[in-house]
Design a protein around this motif. Structure first.
Motif, PDB file in Angstrom:
ATOM      1  N   ASP A  58      23.931  -6.950   7.940  1.00 42.20           N
ATOM      2  CA  ASP A  58      22.843  -6.648   6.535  1.00 42.20           C
ATOM      3  C   ASP A  58      21.496  -6.069   7.585  1.00 42.20           C
ATOM      4  OD1 ASP A  58      22.105  -8.755   8.466  1.00 42.20           O
ATOM      5  OD2 ASP A  58      21.485  -9.817   6.711  1.00 42.20           O
ATOM      6  N   GLU A  79      25.705  -3.153   4.296  1.00 40.98           N
ATOM      7  CA  GLU A  79      26.241  -4.107   3.847  1.00 40.98           C
ATOM      8  C   GLU A  79      27.359  -3.704   3.622  1.00 40.98           C
ATOM      9  OE1 GLU A  79      24.877  -7.507   2.083  1.00 40.98           O
ATOM     10  OE2 GLU A  79      23.457  -7.042   2.404  1.00 40.98           O
ATOM     11  N   ASP A 104      18.530  -4.007   2.288  1.00 42.79           N
ATOM     12  CA  ASP A 104      19.056  -4.372   0.941  1.00 42.79           C
ATOM     13  C   ASP A 104      20.624  -3.617   1.981  1.00 42.79           C
ATOM     14  OD1 ASP A 104      18.080  -5.833  -0.406  1.00 42.79           O
ATOM     15  OD2 ASP A 104      16.986  -4.253  -1.084  1.00 42.79           O
ATOM     16  N   SER A 105      21.774  -3.348   0.654  1.00 43.73           N
ATOM     17  CA  SER A 105      22.663  -3.386   0.783  1.00 43.73           C
ATOM     18  C   SER A 105      23.397  -1.489   0.898  1.00 43.73           C
ATOM     19  CB  SER A 105      23.321  -3.616  -0.530  1.00 43.73           C
ATOM     20  OG  SER A 105      22.967  -1.614  -1.228  1.00 43.73           O
TER      21      SER A 105
END
Length: 103
Positions: free
Chosen positions: A24, A18, A14-15
Motif C-alpha cells: 500500500d 497495491e 490508494d490502489s
C-alpha cells in the motif's frame, strides 16, 4: 481567496501500488524513507537511529541515546551540516567531536 500557492497536495495511499506489487501507499512511503536514511548514514558516516555516545565540541560531557535526524538534507554532501538530536539535545553534524555506536 485560494491561490495556487495555498493549495495543499494530497498524499495518495490508494490502489496503484497495491495493484502492481501488493503493497500500500504507506509501505511504499516507509520504504523510501528507509532508503533516504540509509543514504544519509552512508554519506555522513553516522549510525542514524542507533544508540550512540556523542561528544560535542562545545559540551564537556558525552551525550548518550539514539541518534535522530531532525530534517532530511536538501543536498547529499557531507559538506552540508545535518540537523541531529540525541537525548533531547539538538546539534549540527559539524559540532561532533566523535560519535560511537553502542551495541
Amino acid at each position: 481567496m485560494n491561490t495556487d500557492n495555498n493549495i495543499q497536495l494530497e498524499f495518495d495511499l490508494d490502489s496503484t501500488l497495491e495493484e502492481k506489487d501488493g503493497s500500500d501507499g504507506y509501505d511504499a512511503w516507509h520504504s523510501e524513507q528507509r532508503k533516504v536514511y540509509a543514504r544519509v548514514s552512508d554519506t555522513w558516516h553516522l549510525p542514524l537511529h542507533r544508540k550512540v555516545r556523542v561528544k560535542l565540541k562545545w559540551r564537556p560531557d558525552e551525550l548518550q541515546g539514539v541518534l535522530v535526524l531532525q530534517e532530511i538534507p536538501q543536498q547529499f554532501s557531507s559538506k552540508v551540516p545535518l540537523k541531529l538530536r540525541v537525548d533531547f539535545c539538538d546539534f549540527d553534524s559539524t559540532e561532533i567531536e566523535y560519535c560511537k555506536r553502542i551495541e
